[in-house]
Design a protein around this motif. Structure first.
Motif, mmCIF file in Angstrom:
data_model
loop_
_atom_site.group_PDB
_atom_site.id
_atom_site.type_symbol
_atom_site.label_atom_id
_atom_site.label_comp_id
_atom_site.label_asym_id
_atom_site.label_seq_id
_atom_site.Cartn_x
_atom_site.Cartn_y
_atom_site.Cartn_z
ATOM 1 N N GLY A 21 0.882 -1.415 -0.309
ATOM 2 C CA GLY A 21 -0.075 -0.055 -0.239
ATOM 3 C C GLY A 21 1.046 1.234 -0.041
ATOM 4 O O GLY A 21 0.466 2.468 -1.098
ATOM 5 N N ALA A 22 1.763 1.008 0.976
ATOM 6 C CA ALA A 22 2.785 2.305 0.594
ATOM 7 C C ALA A 22 3.355 3.382 -0.207
ATOM 8 O O ALA A 22 3.324 3.658 -1.144
ATOM 9 N N ALA A 25 0.775 4.354 -2.791
ATOM 10 C CA ALA A 25 0.206 5.228 -2.843
ATOM 11 C C ALA A 25 1.665 6.651 -3.234
ATOM 12 O O ALA A 25 1.145 7.288 -3.807
ATOM 13 N N ARG A 86 6.085 9.490 6.885
ATOM 14 C CA ARG A 86 5.146 10.695 5.501
ATOM 15 C C ARG A 86 4.315 11.197 5.981
ATOM 16 O O ARG A 86 3.657 12.375 5.011
ATOM 17 N N ILE A 93 2.349 14.845 -2.087
ATOM 18 C CA ILE A 93 0.520 15.278 -2.992
ATOM 19 C C ILE A 93 -0.399 16.140 -2.736
ATOM 20 O O ILE A 93 -1.293 16.873 -2.536
ATOM 21 N N ALA A 188 -4.685 8.404 -3.477
ATOM 22 C CA ALA A 188 -3.724 8.303 -3.505
ATOM 23 C C ALA A 188 -3.333 8.135 -1.899
ATOM 24 O O ALA A 188 -2.374 7.621 -1.123
ATOM 25 N N LEU A 189 -4.154 9.586 -1.538
ATOM 26 C CA LEU A 189 -3.779 10.412 -0.582
ATOM 27 C C LEU A 189 -4.328 9.407 0.485
ATOM 28 O O LEU A 189 -3.945 9.167 1.803
ATOM 29 N N VAL A 191 -4.839 5.893 0.325
ATOM 30 C CA VAL A 191 -3.917 4.452 0.932
ATOM 31 C C VAL A 191 -2.615 5.098 1.396
ATOM 32 O O VAL A 191 -2.429 4.692 2.675
ATOM 33 N N GLY A 192 -2.441 6.228 0.920
ATOM 34 C CA GLY A 192 -0.879 6.584 2.002
ATOM 35 C C GLY A 192 -0.583 7.126 3.294
ATOM 36 O O GLY A 192 -0.827 6.704 4.105
ATOM 37 N N ARG A 193 -2.205 7.667 4.422
ATOM 38 C CA ARG A 193 -3.018 7.931 5.414
ATOM 39 C C ARG A 193 -2.561 6.529 6.106
ATOM 40 O O ARG A 193 -2.021 6.801 7.251
ATOM 41 N N ARG A 194 -2.597 5.678 5.161
ATOM 42 C CA ARG A 194 -3.315 4.521 6.312
ATOM 43 C C ARG A 194 -2.104 3.564 6.124
ATOM 44 O O ARG A 194 -0.975 2.694 7.040
ATOM 45 N N CYS A 195 -0.929 3.708 4.979
ATOM 46 C CA CYS A 195 0.271 2.773 4.664
ATOM 47 C C CYS A 195 1.202 2.849 4.821
ATOM 48 O O CYS A 195 2.708 2.789 5.469
#
Length: 481
Positions: A21-22, A25, A86, A93, A188-189, A191-195
């Protein structure tokens, strides 16, 4: 200090959904940033008409963006050491989404250009971030596959741009390109927040502002010189003055990095011959990719009279082939080593470059698609593996610096490729009004010369890969003694 939560309690690297996921993203944002480079190339004829500008001006939509990338990317090594992963992703983004929305609403060319430069800032932070996540968190037995997917985003996305851009321009106009980007960027925002997690300790590094300024001035001199060569002419004192400025400030930058306590780039990575050869190969590859992304769709529109959608679709089958090959080539590299994917890949790209140079004027759409698919076959086999192969010969603590150097030079190559190809085509068009028979003939002549330039680059790429594989073998032989 940041905690290391990208690995398990024993410090072992894990291949799991969070890592995927990272990379997804950061990769999705990088893909959007790169796709829009060549998606805008399809719109050049439309923008030239709407804003009453020439190709030497409109090409700054791509060249300026790539120049910002080349200037921002050297900072990636410092940013990685100084700020959480992060936080860097969210900064990148946020800037990119804001600039994308501004581009969609731009009332004048200068506003559009300013927003494109801001997009370059966002992509310039995000793209090295994607590679660093792989280098820090991916297990060694998955490194080739993950790096292959990541690097191919950088190399393949320029080919996808014209197809996507041509379709959107036909259906919704050039502003629709930017509006369409907002959907994957928001994804992407989320998914990135989570991973996205932190997998390395932060250090209180200092920013090398002097070194950054010297490098930025050097790059600007080079790109401006190549961009306006068709206007000034090869005998222009201004052109050669800028080339001299490029060499002078680059030499000052190299000297500064050698003496500085916290250099912007650790240029000692270039003393490793195998790594340097891999960077040269990536430079030549990116030069050709961006060149074809401009030449093929614009030749189809301006010389052959095809629509933006049809012109863009000429690159689509090759792009899809390359996307399928990206993870496969990484696995081939992991299991069989470098010779098969890199050697075969370089040979395919050389063959395609030679084919375009000799026969492009005789090619129908099917032949163009087939020749470009041969090129992307080679690109897919080698693009992701070149950096993987080169970085393995660096010390672990220099991998981020190696990534920063390679990423910087790749984007500089893209900017030079776009500037050189547009300059060569513009030289052929000089003195003729758009839409006239003389303009079409001039475009055809300029494109023919530009394809020859790409063929020379393809030849150099093949030679470089042969030297790269020999260098790696010699190093391995010495280590085994």
């Amino acid at each position: 200090m940041a905690t290391i939560d990208g690995m398990d309690a024993s410090g072992e690297r894990r291949f799991n959904g969070r890592l995927v996921g990272a990379v997804l993203a950061a990769g999705l944002m990088s893909f959007c940033g790169i796709v829009v480079e060549t998606a805008m190339n399809v719109t050049f004829p439309t923008l030239m008409s709407e804003f009453a500008i020439g190709i030497s001006t409109v090409q700054w939509i791509t060249t300026g963006y790539l120049l910002v990338l080349a200037v921002v990317m050297p900072v990636s090594s410092y940013l990685k050491r100084r700020y959480p992963t992060r936080s860097l992703f969210f900064f990148a983004i946020t800037v990119f989404i804001a600039a994308t929305a501004g581009s969609a609403c731009a009332p004048a060319f200068w506003v559009l250009l300013a927003c494109r430069l801001l997009q370059g800032v966002g992509t310039g932070v995000a793209m090295p971030l994607m590679i660093n996540i792989v280098l820090e968190q991916a297990p060694q037995d998955k490194m080739g596959m993950m790096m292959g997917v990541s690097i191919f985003i950088v190399a393949c996305a320029p080919a996808a741009g014209p197809s996507i851009g041509g379709l959107i321009v036909t259906l919704a106009g050039w502003r629709g390109i930017f509006l369409a980007l907002l959907v994957p960027l928001v994804l992407a925002l989320v998914v990135g927040r989570r991973c996205i997690t932190q997998a390395g300790m932060l250090v209180p590094a200092r920013f090398d502002a002097s070194g950054w300024a010297l490098l930025a001035i050097s790059f600007i001199c080079l790109i401006v010189a190549t961009s306006y060569l068709s206007v000034w002419g090869v005998g222009s004192p201004l052109f050669w003055g800028l080339i001299a400025g490029f060499a002078f400030f680059l030499a000052l930058f190299a000297r500064h990095c050698h003496d500085a306590e916290w250099p912007l780039l650790h240029l000692e990575v270039l003393r490793t011959g195998t790594f340097s050869l891999s960077v040269v190969a990536l430079f030549l590859l990116q030069f050709i990719v961006l060149g074809y992304g401009l030449l093929i769709p614009n030749y189809a529109q301006l010389v052959q009279g095809q629509s933006a959608f049809t012109a863009g679709c000429l690159l689509l089958p090759g792009c899809l082939l390359g996307a399928v090959l990206a993870p496969v080539s990484g696995r081939v590299f992991d299991r069989l080593g470098a010779v098969v994917p890199l050697g075969l890949g370089a040979a395919c790209m050389f063959g395609a470059a030679l084919g375009f140079a000799l026969f492009h004027a005789l090619m129908g759409n099917a032949a163009v698609i087939g020749c470009y698919m041969l090129f992307t076959l080679g690109q897919g086999l080698s693009a992701g593996n070149l950096l993987t192969y080169g970085i393995r010969y660096l010390a672990i603590d220099l991998s981020a610096d190696g990534n920063a150097v390679a990423s910087t030079l790749q984007q500089l190559a893209g900017a030079i490729g776009t500037a050189v190809m547009s300059t060569v085509v513009a030289a052929g068009q000089r003195g003729s009004a758009a839409g006239t028979a003389a303009y079409v003939a001039g475009t055809a002549a300029g494109t023919r010369l530009a394809f020859a330039v790409a063929a020379v680059a393809g030849t150099l790429l093949l030679v470089d890969v042969v030297l790269l594989l020999r260098s790696g073998k010699r190093t391995a032989d010495r280590s085994s003694r």
